[in-house]
Design a protein around this motif. Structure first.
Motif, PDB file in Angstrom:
ATOM      1  N   VAL A  30       0.854  -1.163   0.000  1.00  0.00           N
ATOM      2  CA  VAL A  30       0.000   0.000   0.000  1.00  0.00           C
ATOM      3  C   VAL A  30       0.897   1.222   0.000  1.00  0.00           C
ATOM      4  CG1 VAL A  30      -1.740   1.245   1.312  1.00  0.00           C
ATOM      5  CG2 VAL A  30      -1.766  -1.239   1.275  1.00  0.00           C
ATOM      6  N   GLU A  31       0.502   2.253  -0.701  1.00  0.00           N
ATOM      7  CA  GLU A  31       1.359   3.423  -0.838  1.00  0.00           C
ATOM      8  C   GLU A  31       1.674   4.039   0.512  1.00  0.00           C
ATOM      9  OE1 GLU A  31       0.530   7.269  -3.313  1.00  0.00           O
ATOM     10  OE2 GLU A  31       0.661   5.539  -4.618  1.00  0.00           O
ATOM     11  N   SER A  32       2.880   4.524   0.668  1.00  0.00           N
ATOM     12  CA  SER A  32       3.305   5.118   1.927  1.00  0.00           C
ATOM     13  C   SER A  32       2.626   6.460   2.135  1.00  0.00           C
ATOM     14  CB  SER A  32       4.822   5.294   1.928  1.00  0.00           C
ATOM     15  OG  SER A  32       5.204   6.139   0.875  1.00  0.00           O
ATOM     16  N   LYS A  33       2.825   7.018   3.335  1.00  0.00           N
ATOM     17  CA  LYS A  33       2.154   8.262   3.703  1.00  0.00           C
ATOM     18  C   LYS A  33       2.423   9.361   2.679  1.00  0.00           C
ATOM     19  CE  LYS A  33       0.931   8.236   8.473  1.00  0.00           C
ATOM     20  NZ  LYS A  33       0.665   9.153   9.565  1.00  0.00           N
ATOM     21  N   SER A 379      -9.825   3.058  -0.062  1.00  0.00           N
ATOM     22  CA  SER A 379     -10.318   3.412   1.269  1.00  0.00           C
ATOM     23  C   SER A 379      -9.179   3.661   2.251  1.00  0.00           C
ATOM     24  CB  SER A 379     -11.235   2.309   1.803  1.00  0.00           C
ATOM     25  OG  SER A 379     -10.549   1.075   1.878  1.00  0.00           O
ATOM     26  N   VAL A 380      -8.072   2.922   2.118  1.00  0.00           N
ATOM     27  CA  VAL A 380      -6.948   3.120   3.030  1.00  0.00           C
ATOM     28  C   VAL A 380      -6.307   4.486   2.786  1.00  0.00           C
ATOM     29  CG1 VAL A 380      -4.717   2.226   3.790  1.00  0.00           C
ATOM     30  CG2 VAL A 380      -6.542   0.642   3.201  1.00  0.00           C
ATOM     31  N   ASP A 381      -6.196   4.890   1.526  1.00  0.00           N
ATOM     32  CA  ASP A 381      -5.668   6.224   1.221  1.00  0.00           C
ATOM     33  C   ASP A 381      -6.574   7.315   1.798  1.00  0.00           C
ATOM     34  OD1 ASP A 381      -3.565   5.112  -0.192  1.00  0.00           O
ATOM     35  OD2 ASP A 381      -3.789   6.480  -1.896  1.00  0.00           O
ATOM     36  N   ILE A 382      -7.887   7.144   1.656  1.00  0.00           N
ATOM     37  CA  ILE A 382      -8.826   8.138   2.184  1.00  0.00           C
ATOM     38  C   ILE A 382      -8.717   8.210   3.701  1.00  0.00           C
ATOM     39  CG2 ILE A 382     -11.255   8.784   2.402  1.00  0.00           C
ATOM     40  CD1 ILE A 382     -10.208   9.149  -0.427  1.00  0.00           C
ATOM     41  N   TYR A 383      -8.656   7.059   4.364  1.00  0.00           N
ATOM     42  CA  TYR A 383      -8.506   7.020   5.821  1.00  0.00           C
ATOM     43  C   TYR A 383      -7.241   7.763   6.256  1.00  0.00           C
ATOM     44  CZ  TYR A 383      -7.339   4.797  10.349  1.00  0.00           C
ATOM     45  OH  TYR A 383      -6.973   4.553  11.653  1.00  0.00           O
ATOM     46  N   GLN A 384      -6.155   7.487   5.579  1.00  0.00           N
ATOM     47  CA  GLN A 384      -4.885   8.122   5.917  1.00  0.00           C
ATOM     48  C   GLN A 384      -4.970   9.639   5.767  1.00  0.00           C
ATOM     49  OE1 GLN A 384      -1.256   6.331   4.279  1.00  0.00           O
ATOM     50  NE2 GLN A 384      -0.693   8.342   3.507  1.00  0.00           N
ATOM     51  N   GLU A 385      -5.525  10.091   4.652  1.00  0.00           N
ATOM     52  CA  GLU A 385      -5.632  11.527   4.415  1.00  0.00           C
ATOM     53  C   GLU A 385      -6.590  12.185   5.410  1.00  0.00           C
ATOM     54  OE1 GLU A 385      -3.850  13.203   2.373  1.00  0.00           O
ATOM     55  OE2 GLU A 385      -3.291  11.993   0.632  1.00  0.00           O
ATOM     56  N   PHE A 386      -7.690  11.518   5.736  1.00  0.00           N
ATOM     57  CA  PHE A 386      -8.659  12.057   6.698  1.00  0.00           C
ATOM     58  C   PHE A 386      -7.998  12.276   8.053  1.00  0.00           C
ATOM     59  CE2 PHE A 386     -12.001  11.743   9.888  1.00  0.00           C
ATOM     60  CZ  PHE A 386     -13.059  12.464   9.324  1.00  0.00           C
TER      61      PHE A 386
END
Length: 665
Positions: A30-33, A379-386
């Motif tokens: 999964v892409e890093s931060k 969804s994981v990218d959205i969670y991280q950004e949120f």
């Protein structure tokens, strides 16, 4: 019943009710931060619709393009109110139908939180006890158990049931939409065995939630779908939610798409009522559910469930290490590093073509939910950004690392196997003063010790070990976002007694012992391995399926068998297997490409259908010790010789073990 799918999705295996097929290649990270795509971070949480839209609109535009998503819902609630409930893109791209608050999605494993809620309602009424033997609530149905410790609802709802096949009940496919298969009919025919003491290890578990839903059905005297309608959906005003497909919901259901945008058929469940993952819902309905969750079980003056029960659903119950929670009653806490120090509980879910994620931050009275119509990790990218935008993490001090002596390292050393994804195998060794982890996904990772049960790899990912009462290491958990290892603890595989006919000096000894520890190849007779004996094609096929390790879902082995024999003429399961047939079977599953810099040249005569597979494997280093590659790259494979058992052990261990070979797909 048959399985109606043959593709693998990382998202589905991580977050959902199902894994859709055999994984034959390493899965990407999964892409890093990343930096948030909108304005500067806020520490106050979401404020109002205008502010949230300013954050979400460019974020969804960017991520939907990145992940090839056609349409997504997004709803944010805070302090008992809906801040935003918005659709992005198309529910049906071909028909030009946009996503809105009433678009229906399959929320898949988010269903598990509803099942946990139903159990807690029965606990509130005094009809169930989380810590009693679950068989008290099953109407006579028995769960095979070899541990001597009763299986409880608490174990099942916290993903620690200890069953050997947690996905044995995962049947999905288009053909199940029009059928009516009861849990009472289904469960006795598809029952795993409890092989680890319940509560001992975390393993993402579809069976446990299916059985918990069945217990609710038996104790309440209502079919599960009816129970959810009367006890949950109607009291919450969730008028567009159902455990079952209903015509009015199907009319509003978003179309399904694969990761590359191709249309995907709608899949149903067997049994028809799926407490592990069959609920359909909308953003509008899920907003009400989240508000109830954040109001301690209350909604519009009604108590849906007690505060005591809701506390169990929100409080961390299972930890892989004292600072790394992994599960509550019904919820999970994977990818803890993305929580930015907040108390977060979440649940993701996937069916082929639909993905969902619900994130609760109870202490901030904040939650969001999203559903979209493909199988990506958006969804994981959205969670991280949120989280980075609304609840940014304060800087943390670098921990102090402790030295590890070779003597103290011995208890960690060995081979481990993931308790859900059996194909994930990991080795720990001690090299140059450090503990070193090695597997196919992460390669070699030098570890640093924070304390004796917690290490960190070179990329900052944590490895938490678990020990028994005697101080022996029994499991580890790896919190990396690479691969699918996060779906479960990995168990240490104790080496069995050495075979009497395998000398210590044998170059095959380690391969043979590894396959024996994993129960892939065992003794031929008594304590003798018969290393120079031959195998039939059928015997090798069975060993190859076990070594491959992805046949954890019903019917998967059939698809793997078909894939492995492609292009091989004149197969006969009872005939002895040749080395070239074995090579092609392995390559059919691995799908390796010869390394460009490798100049290997096959010298002996192999059949045309086998030569390319042999070359690909040898160029990758998947070769038995008796096959020597000369300095100029030439080698003799003995392609038409019969395969010896010791040679099979080397090829299988090298191809499907934990070694970080130079694999190029």
């Amino acid at each position: 019943m048959k399985k109606a799918f043959q593709k693998m999705s990382l998202t589905i295996f991580l977050l959902s009710t199902t894994l859709v097929a055999a994984c034959t290649q390493p899965l990407g990270a999964v892409e890093s931060k990343q930096t948030a795509t909108s304005a500067a971070p806020s520490i106050k949480g979401p404020l109002d619709a205008k502010e949230v839209e300013a954050f979400a609109d460019p974020l969804f535009a960017d991520k939907m393009k990145k992940f090839n998503v056609n349409g997504s819902s997004f709803v944010v609630v805070r302090d008992g109110k809906v801040i935003i409930n918005k659709g992005y893109g198309f529910a049906d791209k071909e028909k030009n139908i946009p996503v809105d608050k009433d678009t229906v999605f399959q929320i898949a494993s988010v269903t598990k939180t509803f099942t946990a809620l139903a159990v807690m309602q029965q606990v509130d009424e005094g009809k169930m006890d989380l810590h009693h033997n679950v068989e008290e609530y099953l109407g006579g149905l028995k769960v095979p158990n070899t541990t001597g410790k009763p299986l409880t609802l608490y174990d099942m709802l916290t993903y620690t049931s200890g069953v050997d096949l947690p996905d044995i009940t995962t049947f999905i496919g288009p053909e199940y939409i029009g059928q009516d298969i009861s849990m009472e009919e289904f469960l006795p025919k598809h029952m795993p065995t409890v092989i680890r003491p319940p509560g001992e290890a975390y393993t993402y578990d579809n069976f446990g939630f299916l059985l918990a839903g069945y217990a609710v059905e038996k104790v309440s005297g209502m079919p599960f779908a009816q129970y959810m309608d009367e006890k949950v959906f109607k009291p919450l005003g969730m008028n567009s939610s159902s455990v079952r497909f209903k015509p009015e919901l199907l009319k509003r259901m978003a179309a399904h798409y694969g990761p590359t945008g191709e249309p995907h058929p709608t899949f149903g469940h067997a049994p028809t009522d799926g407490p592990q993952g069959s609920i359909l819902s909308t953003g509008e309905d899920m907003a009400k559910y989240m508000i109830m969750q954040l109001q301690n079980g209350q909604f519009e003056g009604k108590e849906i469930v007690s505060k005591k029960s809701m506390d169990l659903m929100h409080a961390y119950q299972i930890f892989v290490e004292k600072d790394i929670p992994i599960a509550t009653v019904g919820f999970e806490t994977y990818f803890n590093e993305l929580a930015n120090g907040q108390h977060v509980v979440l649940k993701g879910g996937n069916m082929p073509g639909h993905s969902s994620l619900m994130v609760l931050i109870p202490e901030q009275k904040t939650a969001f939910f999203m559903s979209y119509n493909n199988d990506s990790m958006m969804s994981v990218d959205i969670y991280q950004e949120f989280m980075d935008h609304y609840f940014p993490e304060k800087e943390k001090a670098e921990p102090a690392y402790l030295p590890l002596s070779e003597k103290n390292a011995q208890k960690y050393i060995g081979m481990y196997q993931n308790t859900r994804a059996l194909a994930i195998r990991t080795s720990f060794v001690y090299e140059n003063g450090s503990l070193v982890l090695e597997d196919e996904i992460n390669g070699k990772q030098k570890l640093r010790m924070i304390h004796p049960l917690l290490f960190v790899d070179e990329e900052g990912n944590k490895i938490a070990f678990k020990e028994d009462k005697a101080g022996n290491i029994t499991y580890f958990y790896y919190s990396t976002q690479k691969g699918v290892g996060v779906v479960a603890h990995s168990q240490k595989m104790n080496q069995k007694q050495s075979f009497s006919d395998v000398p210590n000096a044998s170059s095959y000894k380690n391969y043979i012992n590894n396959l024996s520890a994993l129960s892939i190849m065992s003794a031929k007779t008594g304590n003798q391995f018969d290393p120079t004996g031959t195998m039939t094609q059928g015997e090798f096929t069975d060993a190859l399926i076990k070594a491959h390790g992805w046949s954890v879902f019903p019917g998967q082995a059939d698809g793997i068998r078909q894939q492995m024999v492609a292009g091989i003429p004149n197969l006969n399961p009872s005939a002895p297997i040749t080395r070239q047939v074995a090579a092609v079977m392995i390559q059919n599953l691995k799908q390796l490409q010869p390394i460009a810099t490798s100049k290997v040249k096959l010298q002996d005569t192999a059949d045309a259908w086998a030569a390319e597979a042999i070359t690909a494997l040898v160029s990758q280093g998947i070769v038995d010790p008796d096959t020597k590659v000369n300095a100029d790259g030439s080698f003799t494979f003995r392609a038409k010789d019969l395969l010896k058992r010791q040679e099979a052990s080397a090829l299988l261990d090298l191809a499907f073990g934990y070694y970080s070979l130079p694999i190029k797909h």
